[in-house]
Scaffold this active site. Structure first.
Site, PDB file in Angstrom:
ATOM      1  N   GLY A 144       0.736  -1.389  -0.056  1.00 52.96           N
ATOM      2  CA  GLY A 144      -0.030   0.007  -0.006  1.00 52.96           C
ATOM      3  C   GLY A 144       0.872   1.389   0.068  1.00 52.96           C
ATOM      4  N   ALA A 145       0.225   2.431   0.310  1.00 53.13           N
ATOM      5  CA  ALA A 145       0.554   3.715   0.327  1.00 53.13           C
ATOM      6  C   ALA A 145       1.450   4.052  -1.254  1.00 53.13           C
ATOM      7  CB  ALA A 145       2.022   3.986   1.318  1.00 53.13           C
ATOM      8  N   SER A 151       3.927   6.415  -7.654  1.00 50.18           N
ATOM      9  CA  SER A 151       4.218   6.088  -9.278  1.00 50.18           C
ATOM     10  C   SER A 151       5.057   4.948  -9.391  1.00 50.18           C
ATOM     11  CB  SER A 151       4.906   7.273  -9.836  1.00 50.18           C
ATOM     12  OG  SER A 151       4.160   8.884  -9.668  1.00 50.18           O
ATOM     13  N   HIS A 177       4.823   2.061  -7.865  1.00 41.86           N
ATOM     14  CA  HIS A 177       3.818   1.017  -7.875  1.00 41.86           C
ATOM     15  C   HIS A 177       3.147   1.091  -9.292  1.00 41.86           C
ATOM     16  CE1 HIS A 177       4.330   1.360  -3.505  1.00 41.86           C
ATOM     17  NE2 HIS A 177       4.674  -0.101  -3.659  1.00 41.86           N
ATOM     18  N   GLY A 220       9.689  -4.350  -8.282  1.00 40.81           N
ATOM     19  CA  GLY A 220      10.728  -3.261  -8.416  1.00 40.81           C
ATOM     20  C   GLY A 220      12.208  -3.567  -8.203  1.00 40.81           C
ATOM     21  N   SER A 241       9.583   5.088  -2.612  1.00 41.93           N
ATOM     22  CA  SER A 241       9.233   4.347  -1.681  1.00 41.93           C
ATOM     23  C   SER A 241       8.096   4.817  -0.767  1.00 41.93           C
ATOM     24  CB  SER A 241      10.528   4.135  -0.795  1.00 41.93           C
ATOM     25  OG  SER A 241      10.257   3.526   0.377  1.00 41.93           O
TER      26      SER A 241
END
Length: 282
Positions: A31-32, A35, A37, A149, A187
């Site tokens: 979550g949180a 870009s 993600h 990533g 992050s």
């Protein structure tokens, strides 16, 4: 957008979709969403008929209870962000109880030594926790491809090893690091940085870029020592480690070899927030 909170309904739904010859891509997250993600979601959307995004803050990969409690959680905002990229995305947001029942413990894994390098030296049990949740997500979703990533490069190699050793029929896709305008690796933890610190954190990537340049003509030891000196002169950041290692085995470099690829890996504390980054050197 379909949202599932329980394992069995999600597995049943995806099984039916696969019977229609649909391919499934998985993007595991805590979550949180940012870009970085979204770049994974976009790639998964381009390469698969269906995309599953999991949002789950996994307790067993945190060696620091305070870090777990402070980890940013913005579920409603995350759902809105996902809708803008792929309105057909499938979201899996389980509770801790759904994943772990009454046993919030990590399984033990052997990653052929990858787990003992870098992060493994500083975060006790971290990769057992990562393996526990990723293995379960892969079993629940049974995707054709799963996307991770390269910011967490060691984690990427460990997940590939997990899949290899468990003979899991999924392709693990590594995706390039997405960076903020100043070069800071994206992050979820960046949200916890004071704005001024976040601006100055460009120092980390700038140092890695200079190190890459130096690596062309200087020894790994000289480059490592140079980085350590740079951080001593920058009191805002506390360098936890800098490692130059083989990009495939993560073993620290002893001397350069023409046919090997190397990366520099770094972990830094800034205002008690732990930041990691890495860069290909050749």
């Amino acid at each position: 957008m379909k949202i599932f909170k329980q394992k069995q309904p999600l597995s049943s739904f995806l099984k039916e979709e696969r019977m229609k010859s649909k391919t499934v891509g998985l993007v595991p997250t805590m979550g949180a969403l940012h870009s970085g993600h979204m770049s994974l979601v976009k790639r998964a959307s381009a390469e698969n008929n269906l995309v599953v995004v999991s949002i789950f803050v996994n307790p067993t990969q945190f060696d620091n209870k305070s870090d777990l409690e402070k980890y940013p959680r913005f579920l409603e905002k995350d759902l809105e962000t996902l809708k803008k990229v792929n309105s057909e995305v499938i979201v899996f947001t389980p509770s801790v109880e759904e994943i772990y029942a009454n046993n919030i413990n990590a399984q033990k894994f052997d990653y052929d030594g990858l787990e003992h390098e870098m992060e493994g030296k500083f975060r006790n049990g971290h990769f057992d926790g990562v393996g526990t949740i990723v293995k379960q997500l892969l079993e629940i979703v049974d995707p054709h491809k799963a996307y991770f990533g390269e910011k967490d490069y060691q984690q990427l190699l460990i997940i590939k090893k997990l899949v290899e050793k468990n003979h899991m029929p999924v392709e693990i896709v590594g995706c390039p690091i997405e960076r903020e305008n100043n070069g800071l690796a994206m992050s979820s933890r960046n949200e916890r940085l004071p704005s001024e610190t976040r601006k100055k954190a460009s120092f980390i990537f700038k140092t890695l870029l200079e190190a890459k340049e130096k690596f062309g003509t200087e020894s790994a030891l000289d480059v490592t020592n140079w980085i350590k000196e740079k951080f001593k002169q920058e009191p805002l950041f506390d360098l936890e480690y800098i490692e130059i290692a083989n990009a495939d085995t993560l073993e620290p470099i002893e001397r350069k070899r023409d046919n090997e690829k190397y990366r520099a890996f770094i972990a830094v504390y800034a205002d008690s927030v732990r930041l990691i980054d890495n860069i290909a050197l050749n």
